[in-house]
Design a protein around this motif. Sequence first.
Motif, mmCIF file in Angstrom:
data_model
loop_
_atom_site.group_PDB
_atom_site.id
_atom_site.type_symbol
_atom_site.label_atom_id
_atom_site.label_comp_id
_atom_site.label_asym_id
_atom_site.label_seq_id
_atom_site.Cartn_x
_atom_site.Cartn_y
_atom_site.Cartn_z
ATOM 1 N N PRO A 177 0.796 -1.193 0.105
ATOM 2 C CA PRO A 177 -0.011 0.099 -0.116
ATOM 3 C C PRO A 177 0.975 1.317 -0.034
ATOM 4 O O PRO A 177 1.787 1.265 0.538
ATOM 5 C CB PRO A 177 -0.828 -0.059 1.191
ATOM 6 N N ILE A 178 0.454 2.279 -0.914
ATOM 7 C CA ILE A 178 1.190 3.549 -1.127
ATOM 8 C C ILE A 178 0.582 4.668 -1.184
ATOM 9 O O ILE A 178 -0.737 4.644 -1.769
ATOM 10 C CB ILE A 178 2.007 3.338 -2.374
ATOM 11 N N GLU A 179 0.517 5.424 -0.451
ATOM 12 C CA GLU A 179 -0.200 7.057 -0.556
ATOM 13 C C GLU A 179 0.738 7.988 -0.919
ATOM 14 O O GLU A 179 1.657 8.495 -0.117
ATOM 15 C CB GLU A 179 -1.077 7.101 0.671
ATOM 16 N N VAL A 180 0.127 9.031 -1.687
ATOM 17 C CA VAL A 180 0.867 10.178 -2.007
ATOM 18 C C VAL A 180 0.118 11.280 -1.838
ATOM 19 O O VAL A 180 -1.420 11.222 -2.210
ATOM 20 C CB VAL A 180 1.612 10.178 -3.475
ATOM 21 N N SER A 181 0.422 12.416 -1.375
ATOM 22 C CA SER A 181 -0.399 13.655 -1.187
ATOM 23 C C SER A 181 0.489 14.779 -1.419
ATOM 24 O O SER A 181 1.626 14.880 -0.851
ATOM 25 C CB SER A 181 -0.909 13.352 0.249
ATOM 26 N N ALA A 182 0.058 15.849 -2.291
ATOM 27 C CA ALA A 182 0.825 16.982 -2.622
ATOM 28 C C ALA A 182 -0.156 17.919 -2.932
ATOM 29 O O ALA A 182 -0.757 18.002 -4.018
ATOM 30 C CB ALA A 182 1.716 16.743 -3.778
ATOM 31 N N PRO A 183 -0.640 18.778 -1.902
ATOM 32 C CA PRO A 183 -1.576 19.684 -1.818
ATOM 33 C C PRO A 183 -1.139 20.887 -3.236
ATOM 34 O O PRO A 183 -0.043 21.346 -3.230
ATOM 35 C CB PRO A 183 -1.340 20.566 -0.514
ATOM 36 N N GLY A 184 -1.982 20.964 -3.938
ATOM 37 C CA GLY A 184 -1.861 22.041 -5.022
ATOM 38 C C GLY A 184 -1.023 21.509 -6.300
ATOM 39 O O GLY A 184 -0.660 22.226 -7.120
ATOM 40 N N SER A 209 -4.157 6.931 -3.376
ATOM 41 C CA SER A 209 -3.667 5.759 -2.362
ATOM 42 C C SER A 209 -4.036 4.419 -3.524
ATOM 43 O O SER A 209 -5.037 4.352 -3.847
ATOM 44 C CB SER A 209 -4.489 5.578 -1.269
ATOM 45 N N THR A 210 -2.852 3.668 -3.651
ATOM 46 C CA THR A 210 -3.021 2.621 -4.406
ATOM 47 C C THR A 210 -2.297 1.500 -3.977
ATOM 48 O O THR A 210 -1.505 1.428 -2.619
ATOM 49 C CB THR A 210 -2.738 2.544 -5.804
#
Lengths: 109, 138
Positions: free
Chosen positions: B62-69, B100-101
């Motif tokens: 499981p991998i999650e990435v988050s980058a506001p903007g 998230s995938t």
Amino acid sequence: MAENVTPRVRVPRDASAGEVITIKTLISHPMESGQRRDGDGNQIPRSIINRFTCDFNGENVLDATFEPAISTNPFLEFQATVPESGTFVFTWYDDDGSVYTEEKEIAVS
Amino acid sequence: MTFSRRQTLLLALGASAAAVLPFRASAAVEDAIAEFTGGATPGEGGITLTAPEIAENGNTVPIEVSAPGAAAIALFAAGNPTPGVATFNFGPLAGAHMASTRIRLAGTQDIVAVARMADGSFVQARQEVKVTIGGCGG
């Protein structure tokens, strides 16, 4: 054509206007990566879902491209803003040309 | 156990080949990142990569990435035979610039997430994931 490809999508039934909701999608698919070998040592050809899109009332939410490193039964969780009532359309594009779609309605109060 | 000159030479060749391999793998991922950024060097900060420190099963990590903007986020696995994993392009109705995938990892390696911001700049985050059972089911 991959067999038994079934999309599954979880979207809340209702939301308030402008709310950000979480969407979870999964589609059953072997995602044959092209790296595996069969019993005789021959490479099994690649056959994956290479693209996924999510639209709401014709406006795009997410457009993702997948490489073979995505796991079997590709799962994706993301977030969407819902300005009004409408329909989410989810589309998966297969290497073999098949296109799978799923629709979900959401009521905005 | 004694080695003839020929055997010693072969051993040395094998050792240097083993030393070169990891370098090749990292070059492939640098190329893939350069293709995504158009040659720009990504900065730091503004992007969060969530991955397990130890993944028991390399077939589904499981991998999650988050980058506001961010306008787009690309994921790379530095030690896989093909380093590209996925690219997420966010549309106008994206609620948050996150995804998230679950991904495949051939073995212990670095995961790299690169985000293209709305102003055209790039940021990256990198994390090592230890893999107990490698994916790609050999």
